[in-house]
Design an enzyme around this catalytic site. Structure first.
Site, PDB file in Angstrom:
ATOM      1  N   ARG A  43      -8.274  36.176  39.841  1.00  0.00           N
ATOM      2  CA  ARG A  43      -7.771  37.579  39.552  1.00  0.00           C
ATOM      3  C   ARG A  43      -8.292  38.142  38.806  1.00  0.00           C
ATOM      4  O   ARG A  43      -8.536  37.633  37.625  1.00  0.00           O
ATOM      5  CB  ARG A  43      -6.313  37.526  39.526  1.00  0.00           C
ATOM      6  CG  ARG A  43      -5.518  38.694  39.734  1.00  0.00           C
ATOM      7  CD  ARG A  43      -4.106  38.664  39.233  1.00  0.00           C
ATOM      8  NE  ARG A  43      -3.848  38.694  37.900  1.00  0.00           N
ATOM      9  CZ  ARG A  43      -3.071  38.102  36.898  1.00  0.00           C
ATOM     10  NH1 ARG A  43      -2.148  37.384  37.644  1.00  0.00           N
ATOM     11  NH2 ARG A  43      -3.106  37.802  35.968  1.00  0.00           N
TER      12      ARG A  43
ATOM     13  N   GLU B 280      -9.752  40.741  31.713  1.00  0.00           N
ATOM     14  CA  GLU B 280     -10.259  39.367  31.859  1.00  0.00           C
ATOM     15  C   GLU B 280     -10.493  38.961  33.278  1.00  0.00           C
ATOM     16  O   GLU B 280      -9.536  39.809  34.260  1.00  0.00           O
ATOM     17  CB  GLU B 280      -9.328  38.481  31.103  1.00  0.00           C
ATOM     18  CG  GLU B 280      -7.892  38.395  31.742  1.00  0.00           C
ATOM     19  CD  GLU B 280      -7.019  36.988  31.342  1.00  0.00           C
ATOM     20  OE1 GLU B 280      -7.579  36.072  30.744  1.00  0.00           O
ATOM     21  OE2 GLU B 280      -5.810  37.042  31.521  1.00  0.00           O
TER      22      GLU B 280
ATOM     23  N   ASN C 163      -9.626  35.647  35.685  1.00  0.00           N
ATOM     24  CA  ASN C 163      -8.830  34.521  35.633  1.00  0.00           C
ATOM     25  C   ASN C 163      -9.335  33.575  36.935  1.00  0.00           C
ATOM     26  O   ASN C 163      -9.414  34.023  38.002  1.00  0.00           O
ATOM     27  CB  ASN C 163      -7.259  34.662  35.706  1.00  0.00           C
ATOM     28  CG  ASN C 163      -6.838  35.665  34.886  1.00  0.00           C
ATOM     29  OD1 ASN C 163      -6.649  35.206  33.805  1.00  0.00           O
ATOM     30  ND2 ASN C 163      -6.533  36.878  35.220  1.00  0.00           N
TER      31      ASN C 163
ATOM     32  N   SER D 292      -1.110  34.317  39.021  1.00  0.00           N
ATOM     33  CA  SER D 292       0.341  34.248  39.424  1.00  0.00           C
ATOM     34  C   SER D 292       0.696  35.641  39.947  1.00  0.00           C
ATOM     35  O   SER D 292       0.091  36.668  39.930  1.00  0.00           O
ATOM     36  CB  SER D 292       1.389  33.664  38.473  1.00  0.00           C
ATOM     37  OG  SER D 292       1.444  34.570  37.254  1.00  0.00           O
TER      38      SER D 292
ATOM     39  N   LYS E  20     -12.815  33.061  27.937  1.00  0.00           N
ATOM     40  CA  LYS E  20     -13.306  34.607  27.501  1.00  0.00           C
ATOM     41  C   LYS E  20     -14.581  34.525  27.014  1.00  0.00           C
ATOM     42  O   LYS E  20     -15.183  35.282  26.877  1.00  0.00           O
ATOM     43  CB  LYS E  20     -12.134  34.712  26.579  1.00  0.00           C
ATOM     44  CG  LYS E  20     -10.976  34.689  27.095  1.00  0.00           C
ATOM     45  CD  LYS E  20      -9.761  35.597  26.691  1.00  0.00           C
ATOM     46  CE  LYS E  20      -8.621  35.813  27.726  1.00  0.00           C
ATOM     47  NZ  LYS E  20      -7.955  34.787  28.095  1.00  0.00           N
TER      48      LYS E  20
ATOM     49  N   LYS F 217      -9.528  37.519  20.582  1.00  0.00           N
ATOM     50  CA  LYS F 217      -8.963  36.654  21.547  1.00  0.00           C
ATOM     51  C   LYS F 217      -9.654  35.273  21.577  1.00  0.00           C
ATOM     52  O   LYS F 217     -10.777  35.069  21.274  1.00  0.00           O
ATOM     53  CB  LYS F 217      -9.374  36.970  23.019  1.00  0.00           C
ATOM     54  CG  LYS F 217      -8.983  38.389  23.423  1.00  0.00           C
ATOM     55  CD  LYS F 217      -9.001  38.728  24.699  1.00  0.00           C
ATOM     56  CE  LYS F 217      -8.654  40.084  25.214  1.00  0.00           C
ATOM     57  NZ  LYS F 217      -8.881  40.203  26.820  1.00  0.00           N
TER      58      LYS F 217
ATOM     59  N   GLU G 166      -5.454  30.953  27.974  1.00  0.00           N
ATOM     60  CA  GLU G 166      -4.938  31.764  28.998  1.00  0.00           C
ATOM     61  C   GLU G 166      -3.437  31.932  28.846  1.00  0.00           C
ATOM     62  O   GLU G 166      -2.687  30.954  28.076  1.00  0.00           O
ATOM     63  CB  GLU G 166      -5.164  31.065  30.302  1.00  0.00           C
ATOM     64  CG  GLU G 166      -6.748  31.077  30.677  1.00  0.00           C
ATOM     65  CD  GLU G 166      -7.239  32.354  30.719  1.00  0.00           C
ATOM     66  OE1 GLU G 166      -6.681  33.289  31.170  1.00  0.00           O
ATOM     67  OE2 GLU G 166      -8.526  32.387  30.138  1.00  0.00           O
ATOM     68  N   GLY G 167      -2.562  32.858  29.370  1.00  0.00           N
ATOM     69  CA  GLY G 167      -1.117  32.746  29.651  1.00  0.00           C
ATOM     70  C   GLY G 167      -0.231  33.625  29.004  1.00  0.00           C
ATOM     71  O   GLY G 167       0.913  33.403  28.853  1.00  0.00           O
TER      72      GLY G 167
ATOM     73  N   ARG H 181       1.233  45.072  36.825  1.00  0.00           N
ATOM     74  CA  ARG H 181       2.181  44.589  35.887  1.00  0.00           C
ATOM     75  C   ARG H 181       2.128  45.972  35.090  1.00  0.00           C
ATOM     76  O   ARG H 181       1.070  46.347  34.539  1.00  0.00           O
ATOM     77  CB  ARG H 181       1.631  43.431  35.300  1.00  0.00           C
ATOM     78  CG  ARG H 181       2.039  41.963  35.886  1.00  0.00           C
ATOM     79  CD  ARG H 181       1.512  40.953  34.944  1.00  0.00           C
ATOM     80  NE  ARG H 181       0.062  41.057  35.025  1.00  0.00           N
ATOM     81  CZ  ARG H 181      -0.849  40.399  34.024  1.00  0.00           C
ATOM     82  NH1 ARG H 181      -0.448  39.462  33.577  1.00  0.00           N
ATOM     83  NH2 ARG H 181      -2.069  40.642  34.204  1.00  0.00           N
TER      84      ARG H 181
HETATM   85  P1  ADP Z   1      -4.319  35.944  28.633  1.00  0.00           P
HETATM   86  O1  ADP Z   1      -5.323  34.943  29.123  1.00  0.00           O
HETATM   87  O2  ADP Z   1      -3.505  35.466  27.637  1.00  0.00           O
HETATM   88  O3  ADP Z   1      -3.550  36.729  29.734  1.00  0.00           O
HETATM   89  P2  ADP Z   1      -5.530  38.564  28.307  1.00  0.00           P
HETATM   90  O4  ADP Z   1      -7.034  38.714  27.874  1.00  0.00           O
HETATM   91  O5  ADP Z   1      -5.226  38.931  29.649  1.00  0.00           O
HETATM   92  O6  ADP Z   1      -5.104  37.018  27.737  1.00  0.00           O
HETATM   93  O7  ADP Z   1      -4.753  39.412  27.369  1.00  0.00           O
HETATM   94  C1  ADP Z   1      -3.384  39.380  27.254  1.00  0.00           C
HETATM   95  C2  ADP Z   1      -2.988  41.053  27.244  1.00  0.00           C
HETATM   96  O8  ADP Z   1      -3.482  41.648  26.191  1.00  0.00           O
HETATM   97  C3  ADP Z   1      -3.459  41.786  28.238  1.00  0.00           C
HETATM   98  O9  ADP Z   1      -2.470  41.594  29.623  1.00  0.00           O
HETATM   99  C4  ADP Z   1      -3.283  43.162  28.071  1.00  0.00           C
HETATM  100  O10 ADP Z   1      -2.123  43.763  27.802  1.00  0.00           O
HETATM  101  C5  ADP Z   1      -3.879  42.989  26.341  1.00  0.00           C
HETATM  102  N1  ADP Z   1      -5.138  43.195  26.375  1.00  0.00           N
HETATM  103  C6  ADP Z   1      -6.131  42.218  26.383  1.00  0.00           C
HETATM  104  N2  ADP Z   1      -7.377  42.817  26.394  1.00  0.00           N
HETATM  105  C7  ADP Z   1      -7.270  44.179  26.097  1.00  0.00           C
HETATM  106  C8  ADP Z   1      -8.158  45.226  25.613  1.00  0.00           C
HETATM  107  N3  ADP Z   1      -9.283  45.002  25.646  1.00  0.00           N
HETATM  108  N4  ADP Z   1      -7.486  46.429  25.470  1.00  0.00           N
HETATM  109  C9  ADP Z   1      -6.447  46.645  25.590  1.00  0.00           C
HETATM  110  N5  ADP Z   1      -5.357  45.666  25.964  1.00  0.00           N
HETATM  111  C10 ADP Z   1      -5.683  44.644  26.102  1.00  0.00           C
HETATM  112 MG    MG Z   2      -4.337  38.135  31.163  1.00  0.00          MG
END
Ligand code: ADP
Ligand code: MG
Length: 491
Positions: A142, A157, A159, A164, A323, A381, A385-386, A467
């Protein structure tokens, strides 16, 4: 008259997509809103748009999944772009795993400073030394995006493990299609609220992977977390597999897997009690340190990985979703990137925001400086994940000051995507919350490839998920309690 209309059109073009939709969602009376919420509950209970509540001792109650009151307006062009590039992104990540030496060299950098990535990588190495007998690898992926203020999609990101909400996303789009089929709540959906085919397509992807294994009587193993609150989303795929293809599945936790399964005929995998052969090991667990409370779970992961069953995903494919890999792919200069990846990356370059490493490379030094002096534009970051792991804006310098410098390279620094405020309402356990919201579009993909020959046997787009979270919360995890499931209302 003509001139006035032309002027209005010009004016309209000057306005951003969101300014043109300031009247969304429609203004309805409290009575109509209560009616809409009631309809949401009944539809959700009738159609399995549900989750298990936190306090559910004997697993006998569910709640409707948190959803938006209305589908969220979403620019059609941005949506189509995200859908159109999914196969390209699947292909990019397949190629990342096929360029194994290069991938491994990237992983070695973070494995040294990040314990969890280190453990996954160490497990991969152990299996590799013992010999990998199954050349086929599967992926249900995804790719997640937020629409930036310039109305283009930017990738959050990619995945590669345990994606899910495929099934619940299909159901949420059907919910909104139903509620807004006749306009009685102020909007009319139709084609503007397309149904996400994720539920069918993810099951179909798993079935194709199962077929490639070559024993039609084998079963699929879902590796799940104990007491999974989102089990209905997983079960939906299990039921699809059975109803559409007559294919049965088993559910085991990582703790149970090695206890209940055994090898036969070399490394073929089967249940100890009934000798049912496993064709596919599909992970809906195993993506975070919490899934490995003891050495038992690590041993179990290695055991499953060594088996002849097709893994969705393999350890290496899971690691490709680090990442760190996204950061390297997003580099504008593409320094050191394998030749066959450069062309495909060019085609999606516009979906990347700047991402910096925090190591002692040239880019890393810029990253370090940005993190300390311009932190308001960034999210930091770790390789996790998660949800719930990131550090935002002004918290970054303080966090880094407390982190030993030799651990900094385990993190990436990503430019924040700036979504434009949209208003909507979220319905959670029957309560309505109103506010500015931010939506994240996730596009699913199914893939199957041969790691020996490099041949791609399956690469498809598999529907999407929207979402949505209230703007005040930085993270958007649905199961974690911050966000909700939504549907696109294309404009
Ligand atoms: P995870 O693997 O924990 O899901 P993500 O990279 O998806 O990590 O980051 C979690 C959340 O943080 C995302 O769903 C989003 O809401 C927010 N986020 C992550 N990166 C960005 C970004 N570059 N700009 C704005 N919001 C972000
Ligand atoms: Mg995410």
């Amino acid at each position: 008259m003509k001139i006035i209309r032309r002027r209005l059109e010009l004016l309209d073009l000057d306005l951003s997509f969101y300014q043109r939709h300031m009247t969304f969602p429609p203004d309805i009376s409290p009575q109509e809103e209560a009616e809409l919420v009631h309809e949401i509950k009944e539809w959700s209970f009738s159609n399995g748009l549900v989750m298990v509540p936190v306090d559910n001792g004997n697993w006998s109650r569910v709640v409707h999944a948190p959803v938006t009151l209305y589908p969220t307006i979403f620019p059609k062009i941005a949506f189509q772009r995200a859908i159109n590039i999914q196969e390209l992104y699947n292909r990019i990540y397949i190629s990342v795993t096929l360029n194994t030496d290069w991938l491994v060299s990237q992983l070695e950098k973070v494995s040294a400073v990040d314990d969890f990535t280190g453990k996954l990588y160490e497990s991969y190495n152990k299996v590799k030394q013992a010999g990998i007998t199954q050349p086929l690898t599967g992926g249900l992926f995804r790719s997640d995006y937020i629409v930036h203020e310039d109305e283009t999609i930017k990738q959050v990101e990619f995945n590669t493990v345990s994606v899910s909400f495929g099934a619940l996303s299909s159901r949420t789009s059907r919910l909104h299609r139903f509620l807004h089929s006749d306009g009685r709540f102020g909007i009319t959906g139709g084609e503007d609220i397309p149904e996400s085919p994720a539920e069918h397509h993810l099951a179909s992807g798993l079935h194709k992977i199962h077929e490639a294994y070559g024993n039609k009587d084998a079963v699929v193993l879902f590796v799940v977390q104990p007491k999974e609150r989102n089990s209905i989303d997983q079960r939906a795929i299990e039921y699809q597999l059975f109803e559409e293809y007559g294919l049965r599945s088993l559910r085991l936790t990582l703790t149970e897997a090695q206890e209940k399964l055994e090898f036969f005929d070399g490394t073929k995998l089967r249940t100890k009690n009934k000798h049912e052969e496993i064709s596919v090991v599909y992970y809906r667990s195993g993506y975070g340190p919490g899934d490995y409370p003891s050495d038992t779970e690590w041993a179990s992961r290695i055991f499953l990985e060594q088996s002849h069953a097709i893994k969705v995903p393999s350890l290496l494919t899971q690691l490709a979703g680090a990442k760190k890999v996204q950061q390297v792919l997003a580099q504008k200069d593409k320094a050191g990137i394998p030749e066959d990846l450069k062309g495909p990356i060019d085609l999606v370059q516009d979906t990347f925001v700047p991402i910096y490493p925090l190591d002692d490379s040239e880019a890393g030094l810029i990253g370090r400086k940005e993190a300390l002096t311009n932190s308001q534009y960034y999210v930091l970051k770790p390789q996790r994940e998660g949800g719930g792991n990131n550090i935002y804006r002004e918290d970054i310098p303080k966090f880094l000051e407390e982190l030993p410098e030799d651990k900094w390279s385990g993190y990436i620094l990503m430019r924040l995507i700036n979504p434009v405020d949209v208003t909507n309402k979220i319905v959670r356990d029957g309560e309505v919350y109103t506010g500015q919201v931010v939506s994240e579009l996730g596009v699913f993909g199914s893939a199957l490839w041969n790691t020996n020959t490099g041949k791609v046997l399956l690469n498809t787009n598999s529907g999407w998920l929207l979402r949505t979270k209230l703007r005040e919360s930085d993270e958007g995890g649905v199961a974690a309690g911050f966000g909700c499931i939504d549907a696109v209302y294309l404009q």
